[in-house]
Scaffold this motif. Sequence first.
Motif, PDB file in Angstrom:
ATOM      1  N   GLN A 145      22.590 -16.123 -20.922  1.00  3.08           N
ATOM      2  CA  GLN A 145      23.558 -15.093 -20.578  1.00  3.08           C
ATOM      3  C   GLN A 145      24.395 -15.566 -19.401  1.00  3.08           C
ATOM      4  OE1 GLN A 145      20.309 -12.165 -19.436  1.00  3.08           O
ATOM      5  NE2 GLN A 145      21.785 -11.730 -17.827  1.00  3.08           N
ATOM      6  N   ARG A 146      25.568 -14.990 -19.290  1.00  2.28           N
ATOM      7  CA  ARG A 146      26.467 -15.347 -18.185  1.00  2.28           C
ATOM      8  C   ARG A 146      25.876 -14.896 -16.857  1.00  2.28           C
ATOM      9  NH1 ARG A 146      32.376 -13.542 -18.449  1.00  2.28           N
ATOM     10  NH2 ARG A 146      32.604 -15.289 -17.007  1.00  2.28           N
ATOM     11  N   ALA A 147      26.384 -15.510 -15.796  1.00 10.22           N
ATOM     12  CA  ALA A 147      25.974 -15.162 -14.431  1.00 10.22           C
ATOM     13  C   ALA A 147      24.464 -15.302 -14.243  1.00 10.22           C
ATOM     14  CB  ALA A 147      26.429 -13.744 -14.069  1.00 10.22           C
ATOM     15  N   SER A 148      23.904 -16.323 -14.857  1.00  6.83           N
ATOM     16  CA  SER A 148      22.473 -16.569 -14.689  1.00  6.83           C
ATOM     17  C   SER A 148      22.204 -18.060 -14.860  1.00  6.83           C
ATOM     18  CB  SER A 148      21.664 -15.768 -15.708  1.00  6.83           C
ATOM     19  OG  SER A 148      21.584 -16.450 -16.940  1.00  6.83           O
ATOM     20  N   PRO A 149      21.068 -18.537 -14.322  1.00  6.83           N
ATOM     21  CA  PRO A 149      20.725 -19.964 -14.465  1.00  6.83           C
ATOM     22  C   PRO A 149      20.259 -20.336 -15.869  1.00  6.83           C
ATOM     23  CG  PRO A 149      19.003 -18.807 -13.265  1.00  6.83           C
ATOM     24  CD  PRO A 149      20.126 -17.836 -13.441  1.00  6.83           C
ATOM     25  N   THR A 150      20.229 -19.380 -16.800  1.00  3.53           N
ATOM     26  CA  THR A 150      19.787 -19.694 -18.165  1.00  3.53           C
ATOM     27  C   THR A 150      20.707 -20.703 -18.834  1.00  3.53           C
ATOM     28  OG1 THR A 150      20.998 -17.761 -19.015  1.00  3.53           O
ATOM     29  CG2 THR A 150      18.653 -17.469 -18.498  1.00  3.53           C
ATOM     30  N   GLY A 233      22.189 -15.051  -1.672  1.00  2.00           N
ATOM     31  CA  GLY A 233      21.795 -14.618  -0.336  1.00  2.00           C
ATOM     32  C   GLY A 233      22.332 -15.591   0.693  1.00  2.00           C
ATOM     33  N   ASP A 234      22.440 -15.149   1.918  1.00  2.00           N
ATOM     34  CA  ASP A 234      23.116 -15.938   2.949  1.00  2.00           C
ATOM     35  C   ASP A 234      22.497 -17.308   3.194  1.00  2.00           C
ATOM     36  OD1 ASP A 234      24.927 -13.942   3.243  1.00  2.00           O
ATOM     37  OD2 ASP A 234      24.030 -13.074   5.047  1.00  2.00           O
ATOM     38  N   ASP A 235      21.171 -17.383   3.292  1.00  6.04           N
ATOM     39  CA  ASP A 235      20.522 -18.653   3.647  1.00  6.04           C
ATOM     40  C   ASP A 235      19.594 -19.159   2.552  1.00  6.04           C
ATOM     41  OD1 ASP A 235      21.720 -18.678   6.229  1.00  6.04           O
ATOM     42  OD2 ASP A 235      20.227 -17.214   6.907  1.00  6.04           O
ATOM     43  N   VAL A 236      19.739 -18.636   1.355  1.00  4.76           N
ATOM     44  CA  VAL A 236      18.797 -18.964   0.281  1.00  4.76           C
ATOM     45  C   VAL A 236      18.827 -20.445  -0.092  1.00  4.76           C
ATOM     46  CG1 VAL A 236      18.335 -18.602  -2.176  1.00  4.76           C
ATOM     47  CG2 VAL A 236      18.703 -16.649  -0.684  1.00  4.76           C
ATOM     48  N   MET A 237      19.994 -21.076  -0.067  1.00 11.25           N
ATOM     49  CA  MET A 237      20.119 -22.460  -0.513  1.00 11.25           C
ATOM     50  C   MET A 237      19.560 -23.471   0.499  1.00 11.25           C
ATOM     51  SD  MET A 237      21.388 -22.010  -3.468  1.00 11.25           S
ATOM     52  CE  MET A 237      21.808 -23.674  -3.976  1.00 11.25           C
ATOM     53  N   LYS A 271      14.695 -25.471  -7.903  1.00 11.83           N
ATOM     54  CA  LYS A 271      13.992 -24.309  -7.376  1.00 11.83           C
ATOM     55  C   LYS A 271      14.934 -23.390  -6.600  1.00 11.83           C
ATOM     56  CE  LYS A 271      12.259 -26.275  -2.995  1.00 11.83           C
ATOM     57  NZ  LYS A 271      11.048 -26.642  -2.242  1.00 11.83           N
ATOM     58  N   LYS A 272      16.085 -23.918  -6.188  1.00 16.00           N
ATOM     59  CA  LYS A 272      17.100 -23.093  -5.529  1.00 16.00           C
ATOM     60  C   LYS A 272      18.066 -22.491  -6.546  1.00 16.00           C
ATOM     61  CE  LYS A 272      15.833 -23.640  -1.248  1.00 16.00           C
ATOM     62  NZ  LYS A 272      15.427 -22.500  -0.407  1.00 16.00           N
TER      63      LYS A 272
END
Length: 372
Positions: A145-150, A233-237, A271-272
């Motif tokens: 699906q769009r807007a997802s890592p799939t 999220g702001d610092d997720v990466m 994983k990110k």
Amino acid sequence: MKVLCRNMELDREQTMISSSPFVISFLLLVSVPVLFVLAPRVLPPKTLPSIPNRDEMDDLALFRRATLASAGGGGGLRRRAAAPPKIAFMFLTNSDLSFAPLWERFFRGHERLFNVYVHADPSARLLLPPTPSFLGRFIPAKATQRASPTLISAARRLLAAALLDDPTNAFFALLSQHCVPLHSFRFTYHAVLANSDVPLATNGDGVLRRRHRSFIEILSGEPGLWDRYVARGDDVMLPEVTFDQFRVGSQFFILARRHAVMVVRDRRLWKKFKMPCLKSKEDSCYPEEHYFPTLLQMQDPEGCTHYTLTRVNWTDSIGGHPHTYRPPEISGDLIKELRRSNSTYSYLFARKFSPDCLDPLLELVDITIFRD
């Protein structure tokens, strides 16, 4: 005396009862701003759907097999007359392969030089019967699906399947059901395998191998890149991917074998990028346009052209979708225009075409498309 005390208690109870609505209203009024302040810290943010754990486990097993099967190959091209290098054409689709008859004309007579792989969303209703080159070439697929890592997972699945299927697959071209070829197979094959000025290298066995570059768009400093970077999220990466390392590029690419192995072997960046985007950032969530260019820029920037060979028209995009060509627009002049590029090579493929463009495109096969 007892009567007096009892009357005083009744008066006190009546006073408390009469004032309780005011107290409750006051407490509610005070609690609203407190909730606004504390709720984001207490409640988890709303996110878009994530990849199911079962799908992730299946993929890890597949990628592990593909990595082990490719170990020691180095991704180089061995010159063997009996086994010429092949191009793996990987189709990522959620609808019928409407342009299969056009691709059949493209593939005809070159069966020793290519393989086809198709990842079709399980929910898609494919009504058209597969043509010969696509028959039996569908790999085990998962929902996308769009807007997802799939969509990243689906592309990695195709790469892994192609790596496992044939060790002579040297290049891996990701396409959609809306893509069409702009040149003949012969022209495309020689353009992809042409020497692209990457130094020769060995893998410790004394065998000299040509190192071909991957044709993948890698861009930095694009508008809206920060919003895409913080979509989870702001610092997720952090710390794996800093903002200055974050890249964007076309979803469609042609990877050299060593880079295909690099992609299916990766765990650190995945994983990110597999983390779902925030619901509030849905309009900035395009993981498939970031994972591949960011990974290759971080691991082998010199081994990539930094441009794609699939032409897309974004001049009048709607809702994140590019311009869709319709039958009245199909002409020899359009094909010639779509081929034009600012890079070393002309574009080899183009999208996005509506299914009813098939007949007018077939009429151009011999007079324009396959005349290079």
